[in-house]
Structures are given as structure tokens and as C-alpha cells.
Enzyme design. Structure first.
Site, PDB file in Angstrom:
ATOM      1  N   ARG A  74     -13.933  16.616  40.216  1.00  0.00           N
ATOM      2  CA  ARG A  74     -12.470  16.650  40.379  1.00  0.00           C
ATOM      3  C   ARG A  74     -12.138  17.621  41.515  1.00  0.00           C
ATOM      4  O   ARG A  74     -12.495  18.797  41.448  1.00  0.00           O
ATOM      5  CB  ARG A  74     -11.833  17.114  39.063  1.00  0.00           C
ATOM      6  CG  ARG A  74     -10.361  17.356  39.168  1.00  0.00           C
ATOM      7  CD  ARG A  74      -9.714  17.763  37.846  1.00  0.00           C
ATOM      8  NE  ARG A  74      -8.336  18.091  38.122  1.00  0.00           N
ATOM      9  CZ  ARG A  74      -7.775  19.271  37.863  1.00  0.00           C
ATOM     10  NH1 ARG A  74      -8.425  20.217  37.247  1.00  0.00           N
ATOM     11  NH2 ARG A  74      -6.523  19.483  38.204  1.00  0.00           N
ATOM     12  N   HIS A 118      -2.164  20.553  43.794  1.00  0.00           N
ATOM     13  CA  HIS A 118      -2.684  21.725  43.090  1.00  0.00           C
ATOM     14  C   HIS A 118      -2.098  22.960  43.790  1.00  0.00           C
ATOM     15  O   HIS A 118      -2.814  23.785  44.347  1.00  0.00           O
ATOM     16  CB  HIS A 118      -4.220  21.716  43.104  1.00  0.00           C
ATOM     17  CG  HIS A 118      -4.855  22.617  42.087  1.00  0.00           C
ATOM     18  ND1 HIS A 118      -5.786  22.178  41.154  1.00  0.00           N
ATOM     19  CD2 HIS A 118      -4.727  23.934  41.854  1.00  0.00           C
ATOM     20  CE1 HIS A 118      -6.194  23.187  40.410  1.00  0.00           C
ATOM     21  NE2 HIS A 118      -5.570  24.282  40.816  1.00  0.00           N
ATOM     22  N   GLU A 164      -1.289  21.375  36.431  1.00  0.00           N
ATOM     23  CA  GLU A 164      -0.640  22.505  35.761  1.00  0.00           C
ATOM     24  C   GLU A 164       0.765  22.791  36.297  1.00  0.00           C
ATOM     25  O   GLU A 164       1.002  23.833  36.923  1.00  0.00           O
ATOM     26  CB  GLU A 164      -1.499  23.769  35.894  1.00  0.00           C
ATOM     27  CG  GLU A 164      -2.865  23.646  35.243  1.00  0.00           C
ATOM     28  CD  GLU A 164      -3.676  24.940  35.302  1.00  0.00           C
ATOM     29  OE1 GLU A 164      -3.212  25.923  35.909  1.00  0.00           O
ATOM     30  OE2 GLU A 164      -4.784  24.970  34.746  1.00  0.00           O
ATOM     31  N   ASN A 290      -6.237  21.080  30.604  1.00  0.00           N
ATOM     32  CA  ASN A 290      -6.926  22.305  30.991  1.00  0.00           C
ATOM     33  C   ASN A 290      -6.778  23.272  29.832  1.00  0.00           C
ATOM     34  O   ASN A 290      -5.650  23.600  29.434  1.00  0.00           O
ATOM     35  CB  ASN A 290      -6.305  22.925  32.245  1.00  0.00           C
ATOM     36  CG  ASN A 290      -6.566  22.090  33.487  1.00  0.00           C
ATOM     37  OD1 ASN A 290      -7.266  21.081  33.424  1.00  0.00           O
ATOM     38  ND2 ASN A 290      -6.016  22.512  34.609  1.00  0.00           N
ATOM     39  N   TYR A 292      -8.064  26.974  28.134  1.00  0.00           N
ATOM     40  CA  TYR A 292      -8.793  28.239  28.238  1.00  0.00           C
ATOM     41  C   TYR A 292      -8.684  29.054  26.949  1.00  0.00           C
ATOM     42  O   TYR A 292      -9.684  29.493  26.414  1.00  0.00           O
ATOM     43  CB  TYR A 292      -8.285  29.055  29.435  1.00  0.00           C
ATOM     44  CG  TYR A 292      -8.676  28.402  30.752  1.00  0.00           C
ATOM     45  CD1 TYR A 292      -9.897  28.670  31.343  1.00  0.00           C
ATOM     46  CD2 TYR A 292      -7.832  27.479  31.377  1.00  0.00           C
ATOM     47  CE1 TYR A 292     -10.286  28.056  32.525  1.00  0.00           C
ATOM     48  CE2 TYR A 292      -8.205  26.859  32.565  1.00  0.00           C
ATOM     49  CZ  TYR A 292      -9.436  27.149  33.129  1.00  0.00           C
ATOM     50  OH  TYR A 292      -9.814  26.523  34.298  1.00  0.00           O
ATOM     51  N   GLU A 359     -10.291  20.913  32.950  1.00  0.00           N
ATOM     52  CA  GLU A 359     -10.745  22.268  33.286  1.00  0.00           C
ATOM     53  C   GLU A 359     -11.080  23.028  32.026  1.00  0.00           C
ATOM     54  O   GLU A 359     -10.306  23.032  31.063  1.00  0.00           O
ATOM     55  CB  GLU A 359      -9.647  23.086  33.997  1.00  0.00           C
ATOM     56  CG  GLU A 359      -9.496  22.830  35.454  1.00  0.00           C
ATOM     57  CD  GLU A 359      -8.431  23.722  36.084  1.00  0.00           C
ATOM     58  OE1 GLU A 359      -8.248  24.878  35.648  1.00  0.00           O
ATOM     59  OE2 GLU A 359      -7.783  23.234  37.017  1.00  0.00           O
TER      60      GLU A 359
HETATM   61  O1  IFM Z   1      -8.406  28.722  39.212  1.00  0.00           O
HETATM   62  C1  IFM Z   1      -7.523  28.190  38.280  1.00  0.00           C
HETATM   63  C2  IFM Z   1      -7.128  26.774  38.654  1.00  0.00           C
HETATM   64  O2  IFM Z   1      -6.612  26.713  39.939  1.00  0.00           O
HETATM   65  C3  IFM Z   1      -6.072  26.276  37.696  1.00  0.00           C
HETATM   66  N1  IFM Z   1      -6.486  26.444  36.322  1.00  0.00           N
HETATM   67  C4  IFM Z   1      -7.045  27.703  35.927  1.00  0.00           C
HETATM   68  C5  IFM Z   1      -8.136  28.120  36.900  1.00  0.00           C
HETATM   69  C6  IFM Z   1      -8.779  29.436  36.462  1.00  0.00           C
HETATM   70  O3  IFM Z   1      -7.832  30.429  36.291  1.00  0.00           O
END
Ligand code: IFM
Length: 451
Positions: A74, A118, A164, A290, A292, A359
């Protein structure tokens, strides 16, 4: 190690974005984006001028992907490379670059997933309309999408409109941590709505230009929990969840913005055209997630309109352990169970959409030891999150691919180059790459698939 097992046609990839890796910021007709302006404004800031230099050499990284056994990649297209003014004249050399990149991926049997935005808004559109604060930019984004899809759509079938949108709107226009570094709640909501409008307009244009395209959007989804069991904190967490997550999810999947959040911010509403919500909620082929970590919200009186606060600070630095939970170098709690819970929540609440994890990954303090990087914390992190994803797939989540953030260390926005997310280490002086132990683990994990 026990290898997390995924279905036979599951995609294993890595994710990157143009400004974070390409460099070549002012060559071959590319004009500045808001990130060039922002990083050049202070001598103390790292810039993306050189980054990982992939504008001049992408082949090294494609060879590495192939060696690691990755079957998808990606990446994002830089809008100001293709349309230097954001609209109007197309820059042939900019498009040629992505053309060569796609061909080189296909030679290695790596499936390209292309993100169209992005965060690198052309500075010219920022100057003319305030970027996505202007409604016009939504249409210019759809025009740009069509230009790229017409050129690459014969070989690229997987398209992601936005990456995002919450981060671009909130970090860039409300909290001032990202370019263009504004602090304006009115602008925040305009940017949020117009990004989604641009997404919906682009979906239609992508499908028209490439009838067999599969089109999606990538959202960062952050489960929000109340800080305490008090009714005030529980109510605050609900609004926080709507602000971070369901504003985007409900806009896209239900064609409406959620209450009470939407009513609480009624004084800030941008103009919503009669067809806007219909355009925004056009059916998609997939949702890019995405993920985290989670966050905790509490009720506060002093926060205008929103009345909540989230204590987690994404820009907090330093690895630490709090109440037994490890945190990464970019201040995110390591919480794999959250991924399982999120995937099951999407199944339950949003009719089990076709998903890619576009992500997931972690920054830790890495040291080059000879030619090796022993990043055992990242190995443990990936093992934990992949186990959680595999578990969710067994329990019926409609997940079809996992893209690690990121292939190489790269420019981590306001945190610069000190924050390393790659499974491949980059020496920024020589631009040499060193596969980290996590990269070797990924390779073994892919080889160990029995499905
Ligand atoms: O680096 C970023 C990415 O650009 C967008 N999502 C989170 C990643 C890590 O913080």
C-alpha cells in the site's frame, strides 16, 4: 514461535505514504504540499526533502518486499506531483513515476493498493481554498482521482480514496500538530465533511474510469473507553467515540452523522448540501482499518462543545510501562485485544464489511548492531496483533489482509526521523537498508502459513 494462521488468499503487505518516503520534493515538476511549507518553516523540523529517497530508487525496497515474501503493498500518490497546482495542468513526469513503480511491483507479483490522499495537500489549493476547508477542493480531489485512475487503472484495481481523515482534519486544523497547523473548530468540521464529500465524489469517478476497480477508504479507528464508571465519563466516552470514529463510520455506512456529537457541535456545522450524505455513503468494496490502540475519555467542563478530554497524547515520547501495559516510543499503549474487539465490533455494528487492516505497527527505539537490529519488542508486538487478527477471522470477521506500518523507517510527521516504525532499518546518511529481526519474523510467519 507459533505462527498465526490466516486463510489461503490472505494478503500480507506493508504500507507507506508518499511524503514519508519519497523525497524528491522539488524535482520533475512537483510543487510544494502543505507539508513542505510546514517543515520548511522552522529549521528545527525534520523535512521530507530526502526521506527514504524512493523517488530515485524504489527498486531496492521492492526487492526487499519480495525477499520477505510480501504479496501486496500500500503506497500513496502525491497529489502535488501529479497536479502541481492541485488542479489543471497534469505533470506527465509525476504520473510516469507511479507508472514505473506499479510495473516494478507487478514484475515481483506484489499487488498494489493505491491511496490517493495521505495528507499532502497541494499548497496551491491550501492558498486558494484553505485545502479541504473549501468545498471546491472536494471536486478537485475527484478530478485528481480520475487522472490517476485513468493512468494506472489498467493495472491497479485496489483504490483507497483517503487515509485517516480524522487525523488530517483534527491534527492539522484543530490541534495544530500537523500541517497546516491550525487551531480552529469551524475549520475542523469543514475539513472533515469536505474530505468525506471528496471521497464520495471520487468513488463515482474511480468506478467510471475503471469499472473493475475495488474502492475503499482508510479510517483510523480508536476504541474509546470511559476513564471511570461515572455516568459523566460514560457519556463523555460516547461523544468522544463519535468524534473520533463514528462520525466517519456512520457518515459512510449510514449516511448520517451521529448524535449527540452532531447536535453538540451544531454552531460549527458547515453547509451540508442536499445530496451530500448520499454521495458520502455510496457503497464501498472494502473498509481500510488502521488500528494502533485504545484511548480513555473523561468528562471536562472546559472543553468547548465537546466536553470531553482524552488523556493519551499521541506525541508523547518514550517507551514506558504503565499499570503493566507497555507503551511504544510514540506513546501508544500495546493492546492487541483491542484489535480483536474492534474487528468484532465492525462485524456486529456495520454488517460485517469486507475489511483490510491497512495499517498496524509500532515505533520502538532501534539500534543498529553491526548489520542487525534486534527489535524483539516489535516482534512481540506483531505476534500479539496478528494473533488477535487471526482469532477474529476465525470468529467470522471479514478481514482479508494485513498491512504492517511500515516497510522501512520513515518520516513520522511531527515526530520526524527519530521515531522508527519500519521492519527494515534505514541509515538516513547512506540510505542503506537493514532488515530488522521483525522483518525476518514476518518472512518466517508468511512462510509458515499452512492454509
Ligand atoms: O505514520 C503514520 C501514518 O502516516 C498514518 N497512520 C499512523 C502512522 C504511524 O503513526
Amino acid at each position: 514461535m507459533t505462527v498465526p494462521q490466516f486463510p489461503r488468499d490472505f494478503l500480507f503487505g506493508t504500507a507507506t505514504s508518499a511524503y514519508q518516503i519519497e523525497g524528491g520534493w522539488n524535482v520533475d515538476g512537483r510543487r510544494p504540499s502543505i507539508w513542505d511549507t510546514y517543515t520548511h518553516a522552522s529549521p528545527r523540523r525534520d523535512t521530507g526533502d530526502m526521506a527514504c529517497n524512493t523517488y530515485h530508487d524504489f527498486q531496492t525496497d521492492i526487492n526487499l518486499m519480495s525477499v520477505l515474501g510480501l504479496n501486496s503493498y500500500r503506497f500513496s500518490v502525491a497529489w502535488p506531483r501529479v497536479l502541481p497546482e492541485g488542479r489543471g495542468q497534469v505533470n506527465a513526469k509525476g504520473l510516469d513515476y507511479y507508472d514505473r513503480l506499479v510495473d516494478a511491483l507487478l514484475v515481483k507479483n506484489i499487488r498494489p493498493f493505491v491511496t490517493l490522499f495521505h495528507w499532502d495537500m497541494p499548497q496551491a489549493l491550501q492558498d486558494a481554498f484553505g485545502g479541504f476547508a473549501g468545498r471546491e477542493t472536494a471536486s478537485y480531489f475527484a478530478d485528481y482521482a480520475e487522472v490517476v485512475v485513468r493512468r494506472l487503472g489498467d493495472r491497479v484495481k485496489d483504490w483507497i480514496t483517503l487515509n485517516e481523515p480524522w487525523e488530517h482534519a483534527a491534527l492539522g486544523h484543530l490541534l495544530g500538530e500537523h500541517a497546516p497547523a491550525h487551531h480552529n473548530p469551524w475549520t475542523y468540521l469543514k475539513v472533515a465533511h469536505h474530505q468525506l464529500l471528496g471521497h464520495g465524489l471520487a468513488v463515482e469517478r474511480i468506478r467510471a474510469a475503471c469499472p473493475d476497480a475495488r474502492v475503499g477508504i482508510t479510517l483510523s479507528l480508536t476504541p474509546i473507553l470511559p476513564k471511570t464508571d461515572s455516568p459523566q465519563d460514560v457519556a463523555a466516552a460516547k461523544v468522544a467515540d463519535q468524534f473520533f470514529n463514528t462520525f466517519y463510520l456512520d457518515g459512510i455506512y449510514k449516511g448520517q452523522y451521529p448524535d449527540p456529537f452532531w447536535s453538540q457541535v451544531r454552531w460549527l456545522h458547515p453547509h451540508i448540501g442536499a445530496d451530500d450524505m448520499q454521495v458520502i455513503s455510496r457503497p464501498l468494496d472494502f473498509l481500510g482499518v488502521n488500528f494502533y490502540s485504545r484511548e480513555y475519555a473523561r468528562a471536562v467542563w472546559w472543553m468547548p462543545f465537546l466536553r470531553f478530554w482524552v488523556d493519551g497524547d499521541l506525541s508523547a515520547s518514550g517507551e514506558k510501562v504503565v499499570n503493566g501495559m507497555p507503551f511504544t516510543a510514540s506513546g501508544r499503549e500495546v493492546y492487541p485485544q483491542g484489535l480483536y474487539d474492534l474487528l468484532m465490533y465492525l462485524k456486529r455494528e456495520y454488517n460485517n464489511p469486507f475489511l483490510y487492516l491497512t495499517e498496524n505497527g509500532a515505533a520502538f527505539t532501534d539500534h543498529l548492531d553491526g548489520e542487525r537490529v534486534h527489535d524483539e519488542k516489535r516482534v512481540a508486538y506483531l505476534q500479539g496483533y496478528m494473533d488477535a487478527a487471526a482469532h477474529a477471522v476465525r470468529d467470522g470477521a471479514n478481514l482479508h489482509g494485513y498491512f504492517i506500518w511500515s516497510l522501512t523507517d520513515n518520516f513520522e510527521w511531527s515526530l520526524g526521523y527519530g521515531t522508527r516504525f519500519g521492519i527494515v532499518y534505514v541509515d538516513y546518511v547512506t540510505q542503506r537498508r537493514y532488515v530488522k529481526d521483525s522483518g525476518l519474523w514476518v518472512k518466517e510467519m508468511i512462510c509458515g502459513q499452512t492454509g
